[in-house]
Design a protein around this motif. Structure first.
Motif, mmCIF file in Angstrom:
data_model
loop_
_atom_site.group_PDB
_atom_site.id
_atom_site.type_symbol
_atom_site.label_atom_id
_atom_site.label_comp_id
_atom_site.label_asym_id
_atom_site.label_seq_id
_atom_site.Cartn_x
_atom_site.Cartn_y
_atom_site.Cartn_z
ATOM 1 N N ALA A 72 0.817 -1.205 0.067
ATOM 2 C CA ALA A 72 0.018 0.099 -0.146
ATOM 3 C C ALA A 72 0.751 1.481 0.240
ATOM 4 O O ALA A 72 0.479 2.367 -0.613
ATOM 5 N N LEU A 73 1.971 1.174 0.768
ATOM 6 C CA LEU A 73 2.819 2.298 0.965
ATOM 7 C C LEU A 73 3.548 2.547 -0.589
ATOM 8 O O LEU A 73 3.480 3.651 -1.144
ATOM 9 N N ALA A 74 4.155 1.361 -1.163
ATOM 10 C CA ALA A 74 4.607 1.482 -2.506
ATOM 11 C C ALA A 74 3.705 2.215 -3.447
ATOM 12 O O ALA A 74 4.004 2.950 -4.455
ATOM 13 N N ALA A 75 2.616 1.551 -3.510
ATOM 14 C CA ALA A 75 1.527 2.248 -4.403
ATOM 15 C C ALA A 75 1.205 3.646 -4.297
ATOM 16 O O ALA A 75 0.842 4.448 -5.178
ATOM 17 N N ALA A 76 1.096 3.945 -3.175
ATOM 18 C CA ALA A 76 0.797 5.535 -2.686
ATOM 19 C C ALA A 76 1.647 6.195 -3.220
ATOM 20 O O ALA A 76 1.855 7.324 -3.712
ATOM 21 N N ARG A 77 3.234 5.617 -3.035
ATOM 22 C CA ARG A 77 4.398 6.471 -3.274
ATOM 23 C C ARG A 77 4.375 6.659 -4.958
ATOM 24 O O ARG A 77 4.722 7.685 -5.699
ATOM 25 N N GLU A 78 3.978 5.662 -5.621
ATOM 26 C CA GLU A 78 4.050 5.562 -7.100
ATOM 27 C C GLU A 78 2.988 6.462 -7.760
ATOM 28 O O GLU A 78 3.204 7.262 -8.540
ATOM 29 N N SER A 79 1.845 6.190 -7.086
ATOM 30 C CA SER A 79 0.833 7.086 -7.723
ATOM 31 C C SER A 79 0.841 8.392 -7.148
ATOM 32 O O SER A 79 0.013 9.324 -7.656
#
Ligand code: SF4
Ligand code: SF4
Length: 940
Positions: free
Chosen positions: A611-618
């Motif tokens: 979730a953190l990675a997705a938030a960072r990417e998006s």
């Protein structure tokens, strides 16, 4: 060899010097009445009474029973003890009784006798001769005489085998055959020598052979010329030299001591025996009995007895069967009962009167005098001693009869013994000459009896004392032996117990220090509170679901509380496990649960990471919040993983003392894992330098292998040294809820305290109950406060641990990545601005975010590189897990140092180059010091 020996005749010496002894008397002889007829053989008596004690020493032991048919010469009683003589059947018949009967004794006492009813057949039993005795051993011949019942026939009836068994240190040079027969009336020996001289001589040869062939001297009073002639003739056929000593007729020349002196000039020592001066004296009748036993196989079943006295029609000598009643013998001699006055057994000087005519003849009965009243008138009444001294003059033993009389009368026995009372032969010479008619011999006999009884009592008491002491010693010995055995058993049991405890001690867990009882109590309270909260949350969720309200928040809260409760339960279980120290190996069920927990927390952490990675990417969402959640979940996952590792590692770490084989295996495991970790480290370093390969993958592999190597090293270290404690993992409790609980319990405790204080002031209410309530609530409040502090400490430490556990290289990588991303974003923004493109604003925001991240990464890197002592970097509190890890690191560093020191010592002992070992020691010292400083800093 019988009576008709063909041996060459010996020279018979008659020129033997004859000595003379002091004292003595010359009473009327009265011997001729009984020597006119040859020795007669009386008819078989109607009954034979055989006393078991006819001799000096112990009574014989009967070996027949009533009703037994016995043959003539059959042994009826065997010798008992060393000084004893056997008793035989004088004729064939039946044993009709073994019972007490009157026996010849001055007291007229009874003694045990065998009663034999003759069958009139006079049938001999088997007769075993020993006429070739010279080819037998001395012991065999002595034993033969013993079993033949041969005893002295002239005096006290001393067993002949005992008399002849003289000690080696008293060699015998003279055997005296006593044929003096000095006492009046008695002619038994005289007639024996007249008629059976060869038996006496042959018997004398046997006795001499048993004594080592001394010379034989036959002493005969000069009033027996026929006997002297007969003996001289018989002696001429003797195999050994024989001397005939003809002594003057004087009473008591037949006494053993007196005859010994007469024939040898030697005096027998006071209270001693003639064997001490090399002389043995035996009666001629004893020699004849030995002859009949050895050459004819006849035991001593008869003897020559003189029957004399004026009450008899025909005085004579008879060969009387032992046991013949006196009255039957006297009847054979023509007793005239109406003329009988005094019946005496023995001679008139040493004999004693008989009141019972049924008593039997024994081996000692040499004479029976059936006197008329005129012949033996009653003794006049005794008068007072007039101290005439005639008694002293008459005494052949050189005693002082008058003094002995006074001492005996006054029962001063000690003084009597000092005056050699026991040297008195009771010859009666003193009494014979006493003008006051004092029965002196009776006084002496009475005194001797008293002294013997007293001596026997003393001996009995002494024997009893010795038996008692021996028994006490035996009992003590048995007790000592029992005690020694008990101690030995106790020592063996202790050894066995120690041996049993050894493996138990080996398996005793020690890796985790036992939690204090209060800590366990607090953990129990925290776990109970956590369970209660979970239940409350479940109820609230259930109620919301039923009401159709939103449940997302409640579900999240329930999830957190469940996690906290599980953590609290887990912590409690670990604390109890370490406290009880009873389960060295983690239960399989616990490990399974820990695996599940680790998997769940790992999954949650991964979800949060995604979730953190997705938030960072998006670029959408609250990245900071997601990052915080991820860090928290990741920490929980790491704790769960650590707990699982500890549980799986516990069996190895639990043993304070590992068997050698296990330690060896652990060393191998440590070496292998160390090698693998080093290889992974080299591969990672090469990839990082070259920039080729999957650095992240290599780094993960290295970390994993390094962890395994550390665990192996730890297990080895714990096995070799003291085990290192593992602290229970701090649970991640709900701090907010714990704060509420602490506030509530604190409030309740304060209320209870106020109520208690009010009750004490007013004196109303149950103060004891209120006090108990307050103590309980206060205790609960303290536990809640403690649980809150532990939860807050654990949370703070967890955040710090997240930073602390990050590898410096990882931080460098992150910082580099952040900088690269920032540079890329700045480059993209620069290109867009140069090209005059629209939409540069989002790029500017991205650059700002990346700039912020790069700054944060750089800051984290700088903090890691500068350590926790930097002034502008607050020092996070180290968690228990961190401290434990630091302790492990310090212990490992110390172990490495010790190992290096041992290697150095060994190298020094071997005299090899130690430069390498010295360098290793210095390096290990530095590492140990660094680890120790880190631990000290973490512990505050
Ligand atoms: S002989 Fe008789 S009276 Fe004379 S001193 Fe001896 S005991 Fe006394
Ligand atoms: S009885 Fe005794 S004291 Fe008397 S004379 Fe004989 S040995 Fe001597």
């Amino acid at each position: 060899m019988g009576l008709n020996s063909t041996a060459p005749a010996q020279q018979v010496t008659t020129a033997l010097r004859i000595w003379d002894f002091n004292g003595g008397v010359h009473p009327p002889e009265n011997k001729t009445q009984s020597t006119t007829l040859p020795i007669a053989q009386p008819p078989l008596p109607s009954r034979l009474i055989l006393p078991l004690k006819q001799h000096a020493g112990a009574a014989a032991e009967p070996i027949v029973q009533v009703g037994d048919k016995v043959l003539k010469g059959q042994m009826l009683a065997e010798p008992f003890g060393r000084v004893s003589a056997a008793v035989h059947a004088p004729t064939s018949g039946t044993i009709v009784a073994i019972a007490p009967f009157a026996v010849p004794h001055p007291s007229g006492m009874q003694d045990l006798c065998i009663h034999l009813q003759p069958d009139g057949q006079d049938t001999w039993g088997e007769r075993q001769r020993l006429d070739d005795y010279r080819h037998e051993s001395r012991e065999t011949v002595l034993s033969y005489l013993r079993n033949a019942g041969v005893a002295g026939l002239g005096g006290a009836g001393f067993p002949t085998d005992v008399k002849l068994n003289t000690p080696d240190h008293h060699p015998i040079d003279t055997l005296i055959l006593n044929g003096a027969e000095c006492e009046p009336y008695i002619t038994a020996d005289d007639m024996l020598m007249r008629e059976r001289a060869d038996e006496v001589i042959r018997g004398g040869e046997i006795l001499a052979w048993l004594l080592g062939n001394p010379k034989i001297v036959i002493g005969i009073e000069d009033n027996k010329p026929e006997a002297i002639a007969a003996m001289r003739e018989a002696a001429s056929r003797c195999l050994v030299p024989v001397e005939i000593g003809v002594v003057p007729t004087k009473y008591p020349s037949g006494g053993a001591k007196q005859l010994t002196y007469l024939l040898t000039g030697k005096e027998v020592p006071s209270s001693g025996r003639s064997s001490e001066i090399g002389v043995v004296c035996c009666n001629v009748g004893t020699a004849a009995a030995a002859f009949r036993a050895v050459y004819l196989g006849e035991p001593l079943i008869s003897r020559v007895t003189t029957l004399t006295g004026q009450a008899l029609q025909q005085a004579r000598n008879v060969d009387a069967l032992i046991g013949t009643p006196v009255d039957e013998l006297l009847a054979f001699a023509g007793l005239q009962p109406q003329q009988l006055g005094k019946l005496v057994m023995g001679g008139p000087m040493m004999g004693f009167p008989l009141n019972d005519l049924s008593i039997p003849v024994t081996k000692l009965t040499n004479c029976l005098i059936a006197s008329t009243p005129a012949e033996f008138p009653p003794a006049p009444p005794a008068q007072a001693c007039i101290r005439c001294g005639l008694c002293e003059q008459a005494c052949p033993a050189d005693l002082l009869p008058q003094q002995l009389y006074w001492f005996a009368k006054a029962k001063e026995y000690e003084k009597a013994q000092q005056f050699n009372l026991f040297d008195c032969i009771e010859c009666g010479a003193c009494a014979y000459v006493c003008p006051s008619f004092i029965p002196l011999v009776q006084y002496y006999r009475h005194a001797k009896d008293d002294i013997r009884k007293e001596s026997q009592e003393q001996q009995k008491a002494e024997h009893a004392r010795l038996r008692f002491e021996a028994r006490q010693a035996r009992l003590q010995r048995e007790l000592d032996e029992k005690e020694a055995k008990r101690k030995a058993r106790a020592e063996e049991a202790a050894k066995a117990q120690s041996a049993r405890q050894q493996p138990a001690a080996v398996s005793a867990p020690a890796a985790t220090p036992a939690a204090a009882e209060s800590d366990i109590k607090a953990l129990k309270t925290a776990a109970a509170i956590a369970r209660t909260k979970v239940k409350k949350a479940e109820k609230a969720l259930s109620a919301a679901q039923q009401a159709g309200e939103s449940t997302a928040e409640l579900e999240q809260e329930l999830s957190q509380l469940t996690t906290a409760s599980q953590a609290a339960e887990q912590t409690l279980a670990q604390a109890e496990q370490s406290a009880t120290a009873a389960a060295p190996v983690q239960a399989t069920a616990d490990i399974k649960q820990l695996k599940i927990d680790a998997a769940i927390t790992r999954t949650k952490a991964k979800k949060a990471e995604k979730a953190l990675a997705a938030a960072r990417e998006s670029g959408e969402g609250d990245v900071a919040q997601l990052e915080a959640e991820f860090n928290q979940l990741n920490t929980i996952a790491q704790q769960a993983e650590l707990a699982l590792q500890q549980a799986e590692q516990a069996p190895v770490a639990a043993a304070p003392v590992q068997p050698a084989a296990d330690i060896k295996q652990l060393k191998i495991d440590a070496a292998i894992t160390r090698t693998k970790a080093k290889k992974a480290e080299k591969a990672l370093a090469a990839a990082q330098e070259s920039g080729e390969g999957d650095v992240a993958q290599l780094e993960a592999e290295f970390n994993q292998l390094n962890t395994i190597a550390q665990q192996a090293e730890l297990a080895l270290q714990q096995a070799e040294q003291a085990p290192v404690a593992t602290a229970p993992m701090q649970p991640a409790a709900d701090i907010k809820q714990l704060k509420i609980d602490a506030a509530i319990t604190r409030t309740k405790a304060k209320k209870a305290e106020k109520a208690l204080a009010a009750a004490r002031e007013s004196g109303e209410g149950d103060i004891a109950q209120l006090e108990a309530d307050f103590n309980q609530l206060n205790h609960v409040a303290q536990q809640a406060e403690k649980a809150l502090q532990q939860a807050e400490s654990g949370a703070t430490a967890t955040e710090a641990a997240a930073v602390a556990v990050k590898d410096l290289k990882t931080l460098k990588t992150e910082a580099a990545v952040a900088r690269t991303k920032l540079k890329k974003a700045e480059q993209a923004l620069k290109n867009a601005e140069e090209k005059g493109l629209d939409g540069c604003e989002p790029l500017r925001d991205t650059v700002r975010q990346l700039q912020q991240k790069a700054d944060e990464a750089q800051q984290a890197l700088e903090q890691a590189e500068n350590g926790s002592t930097t002034a502008d970097a607050p020092v996070p509190a180290a968690s228990a897990a961190d401290i434990k890890q630091l302790k492990i690191n310090a212990a490992m560093a110390n172990a490495a140092l010790k190992k290096a020191e041992r290697a150095l010592s060994q190298a020094e002992a071997e005299g090899t180059d130690i430069s390498a070992q010295q360098a290793a020691v210095e390096q290990a010292k530095a590492q140990a010091e660094q680890a120790s400083q880190a631990l000290t800093a973490a512990q505050g």
